[in-house]
Design an enzyme around this catalytic site. Structure first.
Site, PDB file in Angstrom:
ATOM      1  N   THR A  73      59.047 -10.139  94.241  1.00  0.00           N
ATOM      2  CA  THR A  73      59.206  -9.582  95.582  1.00  0.00           C
ATOM      3  C   THR A  73      60.581  -8.936  95.700  1.00  0.00           C
ATOM      4  O   THR A  73      61.428  -9.073  94.822  1.00  0.00           O
ATOM      5  CB  THR A  73      59.027 -10.673  96.655  1.00  0.00           C
ATOM      6  OG1 THR A  73      59.977 -11.737  96.418  1.00  0.00           O
ATOM      7  CG2 THR A  73      57.623 -11.247  96.612  1.00  0.00           C
ATOM      8  N   ALA A  96      50.931  -9.094  94.200  1.00  0.00           N
ATOM      9  CA  ALA A  96      50.706 -10.073  95.263  1.00  0.00           C
ATOM     10  C   ALA A  96      52.027 -10.719  95.613  1.00  0.00           C
ATOM     11  O   ALA A  96      52.826 -11.036  94.726  1.00  0.00           O
ATOM     12  CB  ALA A  96      49.693 -11.137  94.834  1.00  0.00           C
ATOM     13  N   PHE A  99      50.575 -15.608  94.534  1.00  0.00           N
ATOM     14  CA  PHE A  99      49.338 -15.711  93.762  1.00  0.00           C
ATOM     15  C   PHE A  99      48.608 -17.033  93.981  1.00  0.00           C
ATOM     16  O   PHE A  99      47.519 -17.226  93.447  1.00  0.00           O
ATOM     17  CB  PHE A  99      49.631 -15.523  92.263  1.00  0.00           C
ATOM     18  CG  PHE A  99      49.782 -14.086  91.880  1.00  0.00           C
ATOM     19  CD1 PHE A  99      48.681 -13.314  91.552  1.00  0.00           C
ATOM     20  CD2 PHE A  99      51.024 -13.485  91.877  1.00  0.00           C
ATOM     21  CE1 PHE A  99      48.805 -11.983  91.213  1.00  0.00           C
ATOM     22  CE2 PHE A  99      51.172 -12.150  91.548  1.00  0.00           C
ATOM     23  CZ  PHE A  99      50.048 -11.389  91.212  1.00  0.00           C
ATOM     24  N   HIS A 131      62.333 -21.901 101.477  1.00  0.00           N
ATOM     25  CA  HIS A 131      62.276 -21.838 100.018  1.00  0.00           C
ATOM     26  C   HIS A 131      63.533 -22.466  99.414  1.00  0.00           C
ATOM     27  O   HIS A 131      64.517 -22.724 100.103  1.00  0.00           O
ATOM     28  CB  HIS A 131      62.160 -20.390  99.534  1.00  0.00           C
ATOM     29  CG  HIS A 131      60.777 -19.828  99.635  1.00  0.00           C
ATOM     30  ND1 HIS A 131      60.311 -19.221 100.778  1.00  0.00           N
ATOM     31  CD2 HIS A 131      59.751 -19.790  98.743  1.00  0.00           C
ATOM     32  CE1 HIS A 131      59.058 -18.824 100.587  1.00  0.00           C
ATOM     33  NE2 HIS A 131      58.700 -19.165  99.369  1.00  0.00           N
ATOM     34  N   HIS A 132      63.490 -22.640  98.120  1.00  0.00           N
ATOM     35  CA  HIS A 132      64.617 -23.178  97.357  1.00  0.00           C
ATOM     36  C   HIS A 132      65.834 -22.251  97.446  1.00  0.00           C
ATOM     37  O   HIS A 132      65.717 -21.057  97.739  1.00  0.00           O
ATOM     38  CB  HIS A 132      64.209 -23.364  95.888  1.00  0.00           C
ATOM     39  CG  HIS A 132      63.598 -22.134  95.283  1.00  0.00           C
ATOM     40  ND1 HIS A 132      64.348 -21.130  94.712  1.00  0.00           N
ATOM     41  CD2 HIS A 132      62.304 -21.737  95.185  1.00  0.00           C
ATOM     42  CE1 HIS A 132      63.555 -20.172  94.267  1.00  0.00           C
ATOM     43  NE2 HIS A 132      62.297 -20.509  94.559  1.00  0.00           N
ATOM     44  N   LYS A 135      66.149 -18.665  95.632  1.00  0.00           N
ATOM     45  CA  LYS A 135      65.360 -17.492  95.997  1.00  0.00           C
ATOM     46  C   LYS A 135      66.287 -16.408  96.521  1.00  0.00           C
ATOM     47  O   LYS A 135      67.079 -16.638  97.435  1.00  0.00           O
ATOM     48  CB  LYS A 135      64.295 -17.835  97.037  1.00  0.00           C
ATOM     49  CG  LYS A 135      63.364 -16.665  97.351  1.00  0.00           C
ATOM     50  CD  LYS A 135      62.138 -17.099  98.120  1.00  0.00           C
ATOM     51  CE  LYS A 135      61.233 -15.922  98.458  1.00  0.00           C
ATOM     52  NZ  LYS A 135      60.747 -15.217  97.243  1.00  0.00           N
ATOM     53  N   GLY A 141      58.289 -12.550 100.411  1.00  0.00           N
ATOM     54  CA  GLY A 141      57.179 -11.612 100.393  1.00  0.00           C
ATOM     55  C   GLY A 141      55.954 -12.183 101.077  1.00  0.00           C
ATOM     56  O   GLY A 141      55.191 -11.462 101.735  1.00  0.00           O
ATOM     57  N   THR A 142      55.755 -13.487 100.946  1.00  0.00           N
ATOM     58  CA  THR A 142      54.625 -14.149 101.598  1.00  0.00           C
ATOM     59  C   THR A 142      54.743 -14.047 103.114  1.00  0.00           C
ATOM     60  O   THR A 142      53.755 -13.761 103.812  1.00  0.00           O
ATOM     61  CB  THR A 142      54.555 -15.619 101.167  1.00  0.00           C
ATOM     62  OG1 THR A 142      54.421 -15.680  99.747  1.00  0.00           O
ATOM     63  CG2 THR A 142      53.386 -16.337 101.822  1.00  0.00           C
TER      64      THR A 142
END
Length: 232
Positions: A73, A96, A99, A131-132, A135, A141-142
């Site tokens: 991303t 994606a 995934f 997130h961790h 990142k 991106g999600t």
């Protein structure tokens, strides 16, 4: 199936483990310093590299007639160029933002809920992603995909990171410890709240989905998504 890995960080290593378990072979592990790349020895490439390298990796694979799966991303300013190149070269490409099989079901649930809530003006929508700390991009991106799913089914016109703006979805990004990924979509009114949430327990779901996508794209031509892979 002979798989080349573009990016060999934690995700690349997990993909290798799952690919081997499913009977595939890893023929290349390519990082940002790799110079000589043999595209003739690959059946498919899986890219979980850096945002700065992703478009170049995708372009080179498409030009070399190698189907490519990308989960990187932070490079999507060039997404339309990748699509145009794939179509011109008659290549095969899947991007994606996530995934994970569960997340892709969550994407569909998110759109369904957005359609139900579209005319209920009493509710405002917001999102949170965690997130961790390693990142690099924010929002995830999600989270962007989730926001786009709401925007396409409501009167919202865009999203903002950690900012309230009229007709925009406020996305809050947090970076904590080793969290693989938690995404929450919230509808809030003065009388109640509705939340849907996906929590990843580890990275294996992301890696498995990427390998399944690599298996699926064999002998295909075009630009696809996980929705195509899963028949959603």
């Amino acid at each position: 199936m002979k798989i080349a890995l573009f990016g060999y960080g934690k995700m690349g290593q997990m993909i290798e483990k799952i690919a081997l378990q499913r009977g595939h072979t890893i023929v290349a592990k390519i990082d940002i310093d790799t110079v000589d790349i043999d595209y003739t020895n690959m059946d498919v490439a899986i890219d979980f590299s850096m945002p700065s390298a992703a478009f170049n990796n995708i372009s080179n694979c498409i030009k070399s007639n190698v189907p490519i799966i990308s989960g990187t991303t932070g490079w999507l300013d060039h997404y339309d160029e990748a699509v145009a190149l794939c179509e011109a070269q008659k290549g095969a490409f899947i991007y994606a933002s996530n995934f994970s099989l569960g997340v892709n079901v969550f994407f569909e649930l998110n759109q369904y809920l957005a359609k139900m809530m579209a005319n209920l003006k009493e509710y405002s929508v917001s999102m949170e992603e965690i997130h961790h700390t390693q990142k690099l991009d924010a929002p995830s991106g999600t989270a962007i995909t989730l926001a786009e799913g709401v925007i396409s089914n409501t009167n919202y016109t865009g999203w903002k990171l950690d900012e309230d703006q009229e007709n925009h979805i406020n996305i809050t990004s947090k970076r904590e410890g080793t969290v693989p990924g938690t995404h929450t979509v919230s509808y809030e009114s003065s009388v109640d709240s509705i939340d849907i949430k996906h929590t990843a327990h580890n990275r294996e779901g992301f890696a498995l989905g990427a390998v399944i996508a690599a298996e699926w794209i064999q002998n295909k031509e075009g630009v696809f998504s996980m929705k195509d892979v899963l028949g959603l």
